[in-house]
Scaffold this motif. Sequence first.
Motif, PDB file in Angstrom:
ATOM      1  N   VAL A  78      -7.977   0.998  -3.849  1.00  0.00           N
ATOM      2  CA  VAL A  78      -9.001   0.530  -2.913  1.00  0.00           C
ATOM      3  C   VAL A  78      -8.523  -0.658  -2.111  1.00  0.00           C
ATOM      4  O   VAL A  78      -7.714  -1.466  -2.567  1.00  0.00           O
ATOM      5  N   PHE A  79      -9.046  -0.774  -0.897  1.00  0.00           N
ATOM      6  CA  PHE A  79      -8.676  -1.878  -0.032  1.00  0.00           C
ATOM      7  C   PHE A  79      -9.899  -2.344   0.753  1.00  0.00           C
ATOM      8  O   PHE A  79     -10.679  -1.521   1.219  1.00  0.00           O
ATOM      9  N   VAL A  80     -10.068  -3.642   0.852  1.00  0.00           N
ATOM     10  CA  VAL A  80     -11.150  -4.214   1.629  1.00  0.00           C
ATOM     11  C   VAL A  80     -10.547  -4.981   2.784  1.00  0.00           C
ATOM     12  O   VAL A  80      -9.597  -5.741   2.606  1.00  0.00           O
ATOM     13  N   LEU A  81     -11.085  -4.779   3.975  1.00  0.00           N
ATOM     14  CA  LEU A  81     -10.487  -5.352   5.175  1.00  0.00           C
ATOM     15  C   LEU A  81     -11.527  -6.108   5.973  1.00  0.00           C
ATOM     16  O   LEU A  81     -12.628  -5.625   6.192  1.00  0.00           O
ATOM     17  N   LEU A  82     -11.166  -7.306   6.422  1.00  0.00           N
ATOM     18  CA  LEU A  82     -12.002  -8.102   7.322  1.00  0.00           C
ATOM     19  C   LEU A  82     -11.154  -8.555   8.498  1.00  0.00           C
ATOM     20  O   LEU A  82      -9.963  -8.781   8.372  1.00  0.00           O
ATOM     21  N   PHE A  83     -11.795  -8.723   9.637  1.00  0.00           N
ATOM     22  CA  PHE A  83     -11.029  -9.200  10.794  1.00  0.00           C
ATOM     23  C   PHE A  83     -11.911  -9.986  11.744  1.00  0.00           C
ATOM     24  O   PHE A  83     -13.050  -9.639  11.973  1.00  0.00           O
ATOM     25  N   GLN A  84     -11.396 -11.070  12.263  1.00  0.00           N
ATOM     26  CA  GLN A  84     -12.007 -11.786  13.364  1.00  0.00           C
ATOM     27  C   GLN A  84     -10.905 -11.976  14.390  1.00  0.00           C
ATOM     28  O   GLN A  84      -9.749 -12.098  14.033  1.00  0.00           O
ATOM     29  N   LEU A  85     -11.196 -11.947  15.671  1.00  0.00           N
ATOM     30  CA  LEU A  85     -10.172 -11.817  16.696  1.00  0.00           C
ATOM     31  C   LEU A  85      -9.050 -12.840  16.617  1.00  0.00           C
ATOM     32  O   LEU A  85      -7.966 -12.591  17.110  1.00  0.00           O
ATOM     33  N   GLU A  86      -9.269 -13.969  15.994  1.00  0.00           N
ATOM     34  CA  GLU A  86      -8.238 -14.996  15.899  1.00  0.00           C
ATOM     35  C   GLU A  86      -7.464 -14.945  14.590  1.00  0.00           C
ATOM     36  O   GLU A  86      -6.500 -15.665  14.436  1.00  0.00           O
ATOM     37  N   PRO A 123     -15.048  -1.836   5.271  1.00  0.00           N
ATOM     38  CA  PRO A 123     -15.352  -2.294   3.909  1.00  0.00           C
ATOM     39  C   PRO A 123     -14.394  -1.776   2.859  1.00  0.00           C
ATOM     40  O   PRO A 123     -14.016  -2.495   1.943  1.00  0.00           O
ATOM     41  N   VAL A 124     -14.005  -0.502   2.966  1.00  0.00           N
ATOM     42  CA  VAL A 124     -13.028   0.073   2.043  1.00  0.00           C
ATOM     43  C   VAL A 124     -12.068   0.907   2.869  1.00  0.00           C
ATOM     44  O   VAL A 124     -12.383   2.029   3.245  1.00  0.00           O
ATOM     45  N   ASP A 125     -10.908   0.358   3.181  1.00  0.00           N
ATOM     46  CA  ASP A 125      -9.944   1.065   4.019  1.00  0.00           C
ATOM     47  C   ASP A 125      -9.128   2.006   3.153  1.00  0.00           C
ATOM     48  O   ASP A 125      -8.533   1.588   2.176  1.00  0.00           O
ATOM     49  N   GLY A 126      -9.107   3.286   3.536  1.00  0.00           N
ATOM     50  CA  GLY A 126      -8.435   4.289   2.715  1.00  0.00           C
ATOM     51  C   GLY A 126      -9.391   4.852   1.689  1.00  0.00           C
ATOM     52  O   GLY A 126      -9.134   4.820   0.492  1.00  0.00           O
ATOM     53  N   THR A 127     -10.544   5.388   2.176  1.00  0.00           N
ATOM     54  CA  THR A 127     -11.587   5.819   1.241  1.00  0.00           C
ATOM     55  C   THR A 127     -11.146   6.977   0.369  1.00  0.00           C
ATOM     56  O   THR A 127     -11.536   7.075  -0.790  1.00  0.00           O
ATOM     57  N   THR A 128     -10.302   7.880   0.880  1.00  0.00           N
ATOM     58  CA  THR A 128      -9.815   8.967   0.036  1.00  0.00           C
ATOM     59  C   THR A 128      -9.041   8.409  -1.151  1.00  0.00           C
ATOM     60  O   THR A 128      -9.185   8.868  -2.285  1.00  0.00           O
ATOM     61  N   ASN A 129      -8.248   7.373  -0.912  1.00  0.00           N
ATOM     62  CA  ASN A 129      -7.574   6.702  -2.024  1.00  0.00           C
ATOM     63  C   ASN A 129      -8.585   6.015  -2.933  1.00  0.00           C
ATOM     64  O   ASN A 129      -8.406   5.952  -4.148  1.00  0.00           O
ATOM     65  N   PHE A 130      -9.649   5.475  -2.336  1.00  0.00           N
ATOM     66  CA  PHE A 130     -10.653   4.771  -3.119  1.00  0.00           C
ATOM     67  C   PHE A 130     -11.225   5.681  -4.197  1.00  0.00           C
ATOM     68  O   PHE A 130     -11.318   5.308  -5.363  1.00  0.00           O
ATOM     69  N   GLY A 153       3.536   6.465   2.274  1.00  0.00           N
ATOM     70  CA  GLY A 153       2.163   6.330   2.730  1.00  0.00           C
ATOM     71  C   GLY A 153       1.307   5.750   1.628  1.00  0.00           C
ATOM     72  O   GLY A 153       1.229   6.314   0.536  1.00  0.00           O
ATOM     73  N   ALA A 154       0.653   4.622   1.883  1.00  0.00           N
ATOM     74  CA  ALA A 154      -0.178   3.973   0.874  1.00  0.00           C
ATOM     75  C   ALA A 154      -1.601   4.508   0.868  1.00  0.00           C
ATOM     76  O   ALA A 154      -2.392   4.152  -0.001  1.00  0.00           O
ATOM     77  N   GLY A 155      -1.933   5.362   1.865  1.00  0.00           N
ATOM     78  CA  GLY A 155      -3.290   5.874   1.958  1.00  0.00           C
ATOM     79  C   GLY A 155      -4.223   4.965   2.720  1.00  0.00           C
ATOM     80  O   GLY A 155      -5.421   5.256   2.846  1.00  0.00           O
ATOM     81  N   SER A 156      -3.702   3.879   3.263  1.00  0.00           N
ATOM     82  CA  SER A 156      -4.496   2.913   4.011  1.00  0.00           C
ATOM     83  C   SER A 156      -3.660   2.378   5.159  1.00  0.00           C
ATOM     84  O   SER A 156      -2.545   1.889   4.952  1.00  0.00           O
ATOM     85  N   ALA A 157      -4.189   2.462   6.374  1.00  0.00           N
ATOM     86  CA  ALA A 157      -3.477   1.923   7.529  1.00  0.00           C
ATOM     87  C   ALA A 157      -3.197   0.443   7.342  1.00  0.00           C
ATOM     88  O   ALA A 157      -2.094  -0.044   7.615  1.00  0.00           O
ATOM     89  N   ALA A 158      -4.202  -0.291   6.865  1.00  0.00           N
ATOM     90  CA  ALA A 158      -4.053  -1.736   6.702  1.00  0.00           C
ATOM     91  C   ALA A 158      -2.936  -2.082   5.725  1.00  0.00           C
ATOM     92  O   ALA A 158      -2.123  -2.975   5.981  1.00  0.00           O
ATOM     93  N   ILE A 159      -2.890  -1.372   4.597  1.00  0.00           N
ATOM     94  CA  ILE A 159      -1.866  -1.676   3.602  1.00  0.00           C
ATOM     95  C   ILE A 159      -0.496  -1.225   4.079  1.00  0.00           C
ATOM     96  O   ILE A 159       0.517  -1.895   3.832  1.00  0.00           O
ATOM     97  N   ASN A 160      -0.416  -0.087   4.770  1.00  0.00           N
ATOM     98  CA  ASN A 160       0.866   0.319   5.347  1.00  0.00           C
ATOM     99  C   ASN A 160       1.401  -0.763   6.279  1.00  0.00           C
ATOM    100  O   ASN A 160       2.602  -1.076   6.283  1.00  0.00           O
ATOM    101  N   MET A 161       0.521  -1.349   7.087  1.00  0.00           N
ATOM    102  CA  MET A 161       0.944  -2.402   8.018  1.00  0.00           C
ATOM    103  C   MET A 161       1.328  -3.679   7.276  1.00  0.00           C
ATOM    104  O   MET A 161       2.268  -4.377   7.666  1.00  0.00           O
ATOM    105  N   CYS A 162       0.616  -3.968   6.190  1.00  0.00           N
ATOM    106  CA  CYS A 162       0.995  -5.132   5.378  1.00  0.00           C
ATOM    107  C   CYS A 162       2.338  -4.909   4.692  1.00  0.00           C
ATOM    108  O   CYS A 162       3.086  -5.868   4.459  1.00  0.00           O
TER     109      CYS A 162
END
Length: 271
Positions: A103-111, A91-98, A185-194
């Motif tokens: 703040v970052f919100v992440l959703l994923f479905q396998l496709e 729901p909030v990726d990188g909570t310490t940054n939050f 480091g952006a504080g979020s794995a998802a944002i670093n990958m983006c």
Amino acid sequence: MADLWQEAMDHAVAVARKAGEIVRHAVHNDMKVLCKSSSVDLVTKTDQKVEQLIIDSVKEKFPKHGFIGEESVAAGEPCVLSDNPTWIVDPVDGTTNFVHGAVFVLLFQLEFGVVYSCIEDKMYTARRGKGAFCNGDPLQVSDQKEINQSIIATEFGSNRDPEVVDVIFSNMRKILCLPVHGIRGAGSAAINMCMVASGCVEAYYEIGIHCWDIAAAAVIVEEAGGVLMDFEGGPMDLMSRRIIAANNKTIAERIVNEIKAYPAIRDDAPL
């Protein structure tokens, strides 16, 4: 014939925007912060509220789909992929940054993958075989092949075991001494990958992350032309809790050759 994957992805984008409204309101108003395992492993009431919003919304529209969520797994629910389509939710990726205002919100479905950086209002999306985008604009990884002209992203994570911290600093020292242009480091794995997918950095690596931290962005990186790898050089294992995401195999393999990985921790291990 209806495109069920596109229908699910459109729903993910819509619910991510609703979740983003909740997060933005929390940032600018009262925010209750709780500790999970330590003072650097944080959860907020907003994490829990947003995850429940996402799960309730998806269950209503897709009642047969399964879920893996950070807050629900932390509460004792199993972290396993089912035979049915499965949503992996942070729901909030990188909570310490939050709690510090990013703040970052992440959703994923396998496709497909959806990562919404709601403070920046950047919606990252990707679907298998159809490319990766940010706010509708195509993403493409950097074409840099020289490690000493690259920027690398990484994080410290929340593990403060002295042996783990020693490995983290040793790895960063090795990367810096290659040398590289810098470490970010952006504080979020998802944002670093983006950032890798966007061409802003050439690679990202981390040990100790969970499947919900990286699942959505993994699709985005690959659809932007990047590669995903384990620390031992093989394909990324979503449940191994370690990852290298890079713009190309040359950069990824150079990082593999330089860094030391402590043993993989499965996602079904205690948090």
